[in-house]
Scaffold this motif. Structure first.
Motif, PDB file in Angstrom:
ATOM      1  N   ASN A   1       0.810  -1.208   0.000  1.00  0.00           N
ATOM      2  CA  ASN A   1       0.000   0.000   0.000  1.00  0.00           C
ATOM      3  C   ASN A   1       0.844   1.258   0.000  1.00  0.00           C
ATOM      4  O   ASN A   1       0.564   2.199  -0.727  1.00  0.00           O
ATOM      5  N   HIS A   2       1.866   1.299   0.855  1.00  0.00           N
ATOM      6  CA  HIS A   2       2.726   2.478   0.906  1.00  0.00           C
ATOM      7  C   HIS A   2       4.032   2.144   1.607  1.00  0.00           C
ATOM      8  O   HIS A   2       4.156   1.114   2.242  1.00  0.00           O
TER       9      HIS A   2
ATOM     10  N   ALA B   1       3.026  19.366   9.812  1.00  0.00           N
ATOM     11  CA  ALA B   1       4.392  19.802  10.102  1.00  0.00           C
ATOM     12  C   ALA B   1       5.405  18.655  10.116  1.00  0.00           C
ATOM     13  O   ALA B   1       6.593  18.874   9.900  1.00  0.00           O
ATOM     14  N   GLU B   2       4.960  17.431  10.340  1.00  0.00           N
ATOM     15  CA  GLU B   2       5.874  16.304  10.494  1.00  0.00           C
ATOM     16  C   GLU B   2       5.786  15.256   9.388  1.00  0.00           C
ATOM     17  O   GLU B   2       6.681  14.437   9.250  1.00  0.00           O
ATOM     18  N   THR B   3       4.692  15.238   8.636  1.00  0.00           N
ATOM     19  CA  THR B   3       4.452  14.166   7.674  1.00  0.00           C
ATOM     20  C   THR B   3       3.859  14.704   6.379  1.00  0.00           C
ATOM     21  O   THR B   3       3.014  15.597   6.407  1.00  0.00           O
ATOM     22  N   ALA B   4       4.291  14.142   5.262  1.00  0.00           N
ATOM     23  CA  ALA B   4       3.668  14.430   3.967  1.00  0.00           C
ATOM     24  C   ALA B   4       3.267  13.103   3.349  1.00  0.00           C
ATOM     25  O   ALA B   4       4.039  12.146   3.363  1.00  0.00           O
ATOM     26  N   ARG B   5       2.070  13.051   2.821  1.00  0.00           N
ATOM     27  CA  ARG B   5       1.584  11.858   2.144  1.00  0.00           C
ATOM     28  C   ARG B   5       1.485  12.191   0.657  1.00  0.00           C
ATOM     29  O   ARG B   5       0.694  13.036   0.271  1.00  0.00           O
ATOM     30  N   LEU B   6       2.302  11.529  -0.134  1.00  0.00           N
ATOM     31  CA  LEU B   6       2.382  11.806  -1.556  1.00  0.00           C
ATOM     32  C   LEU B   6       1.738  10.672  -2.341  1.00  0.00           C
ATOM     33  O   LEU B   6       1.822   9.509  -1.931  1.00  0.00           O
ATOM     34  N   THR B   7       1.110  11.011  -3.460  1.00  0.00           N
ATOM     35  CA  THR B   7       0.433   9.983  -4.246  1.00  0.00           C
ATOM     36  C   THR B   7       0.668  10.165  -5.740  1.00  0.00           C
ATOM     37  O   THR B   7       0.972  11.262  -6.214  1.00  0.00           O
ATOM     38  N   SER B   8       0.484   9.073  -6.437  1.00  0.00           N
ATOM     39  CA  SER B   8       0.402   9.047  -7.892  1.00  0.00           C
ATOM     40  C   SER B   8      -0.453   7.840  -8.220  1.00  0.00           C
ATOM     41  O   SER B   8      -0.018   6.699  -8.038  1.00  0.00           O
TER      42      SER B   8
ATOM     43  N   LEU C   1       6.339  10.533   3.800  1.00  0.00           N
ATOM     44  CA  LEU C   1       7.620  11.088   4.244  1.00  0.00           C
ATOM     45  C   LEU C   1       7.407  11.624   5.643  1.00  0.00           C
ATOM     46  O   LEU C   1       6.456  12.368   5.891  1.00  0.00           O
ATOM     47  N   ARG C   2       8.308  11.223   6.559  1.00  0.00           N
ATOM     48  CA  ARG C   2       8.179  11.664   7.951  1.00  0.00           C
ATOM     49  C   ARG C   2       9.493  12.254   8.411  1.00  0.00           C
ATOM     50  O   ARG C   2      10.553  11.679   8.197  1.00  0.00           O
ATOM     51  N   ARG C   3       9.402  13.407   9.049  1.00  0.00           N
ATOM     52  CA  ARG C   3      10.586  14.008   9.646  1.00  0.00           C
ATOM     53  C   ARG C   3      11.033  13.085  10.774  1.00  0.00           C
ATOM     54  O   ARG C   3      10.243  12.721  11.642  1.00  0.00           O
ATOM     55  N   GLY C   4      12.303  12.643  10.742  1.00  0.00           N
ATOM     56  CA  GLY C   4      12.776  11.745  11.790  1.00  0.00           C
ATOM     57  C   GLY C   4      14.234  11.378  11.631  1.00  0.00           C
ATOM     58  O   GLY C   4      14.853  11.649  10.602  1.00  0.00           O
ATOM     59  N   ASN C   5      14.779  10.783  12.665  1.00  0.00           N
ATOM     60  CA  ASN C   5      16.154  10.302  12.677  1.00  0.00           C
ATOM     61  C   ASN C   5      16.164   8.836  13.061  1.00  0.00           C
ATOM     62  O   ASN C   5      15.379   8.422  13.894  1.00  0.00           O
ATOM     63  N   PRO C   6      17.041   8.059  12.488  1.00  0.00           N
ATOM     64  CA  PRO C   6      18.013   8.461  11.478  1.00  0.00           C
ATOM     65  C   PRO C   6      17.309   8.672  10.142  1.00  0.00           C
ATOM     66  O   PRO C   6      16.308   8.016   9.852  1.00  0.00           O
TER      67      PRO C   6
ATOM     68  N   ASP D   1      -5.798  -0.698  -1.097  1.00  0.00           N
ATOM     69  CA  ASP D   1      -6.121   0.548  -1.801  1.00  0.00           C
ATOM     70  C   ASP D   1      -6.573   1.674  -0.893  1.00  0.00           C
ATOM     71  O   ASP D   1      -7.007   2.713  -1.371  1.00  0.00           O
ATOM     72  N   ALA D   2      -6.488   1.506   0.422  1.00  0.00           N
ATOM     73  CA  ALA D   2      -6.835   2.602   1.318  1.00  0.00           C
ATOM     74  C   ALA D   2      -5.709   3.617   1.319  1.00  0.00           C
ATOM     75  O   ALA D   2      -4.550   3.279   1.176  1.00  0.00           O
ATOM     76  N   THR D   3      -6.068   4.867   1.450  1.00  0.00           N
ATOM     77  CA  THR D   3      -5.068   5.911   1.568  1.00  0.00           C
ATOM     78  C   THR D   3      -4.485   5.851   2.965  1.00  0.00           C
ATOM     79  O   THR D   3      -5.216   5.713   3.939  1.00  0.00           O
ATOM     80  N   HIS D   4      -3.167   5.946   3.049  1.00  0.00           N
ATOM     81  CA  HIS D   4      -2.501   5.917   4.354  1.00  0.00           C
ATOM     82  C   HIS D   4      -3.102   6.983   5.242  1.00  0.00           C
ATOM     83  O   HIS D   4      -3.302   8.104   4.836  1.00  0.00           O
ATOM     84  N   ARG D   5      -3.354   6.616   6.463  1.00  0.00           N
ATOM     85  CA  ARG D   5      -4.021   7.543   7.399  1.00  0.00           C
ATOM     86  C   ARG D   5      -3.030   8.370   8.154  1.00  0.00           C
ATOM     87  O   ARG D   5      -2.049   8.088   8.587  1.00  0.00           O
TER      88      ARG D   5
END
Length: 126
Positions: A20-21, A49-56, A63-68, A122-126
């Motif tokens: 799914n992702h 502020a911490e996460t972006a969910r991108l699709t095509s 994408l998540r802000r984090g370390n490492p 096929d669910a969009t990531h929550r």
């Protein structure tokens, strides 16, 4: 050697239908969103502020802000009939323990600790 699991009693409960992702930890969220948009044409479906969910189409990247940074935080298998209670029983029967991780969803960990999320196909990531 690990013992073989008992015969599957509900094969429909845990039939993987898709990946799914994938969720990736990044250092600069805006820079990474711009990269995936420019290079792969992914569009920003939902961000905070911490996460972006991108699709095509049916492809999702989180994408998540984090370390490492540069680490795959987790990936998600889509199943056709998501039933958390039945999945919990079937996963336990197969020797895996499921965890509900609040906003991060329903997961199991592989032997090396990689988080594998299970989500409706096929669910969009929550």
């Amino acid at each position: 050697a690990e013992p073989a699991p008992a015969p599957i009693t509900r094969p429909d409960v845990l039939t993987v239908a898709s990946i799914n992702h994938v969720s990736v930890q990044v250092s600069d969220l805006q820079r990474s969103v711009a990269f995936y948009n420019r290079v792969f044409g992914l569009t920003d479906a939902r961000s905070d502020a911490e996460t972006a969910r991108l699709t095509s189409g049916r492809c999702h990247v989180s994408l998540r802000r984090g370390n490492p940074v540069g680490v795959i935080d987790h990936f998600a298998f889509g199943v056709n009939r998501f039933d958390q209670d039945a999945l919990t029983v079937e996963l336990k029967r197969r020797g895996a323990e499921a965890h509900e991780e609040g906003q991060f969803g329903f997961h199991v960990k592989d032997p090396d600790g990689v988080r594998v999320q299970i989500i409706e196909n096929d669910a969009t990531h929550r």
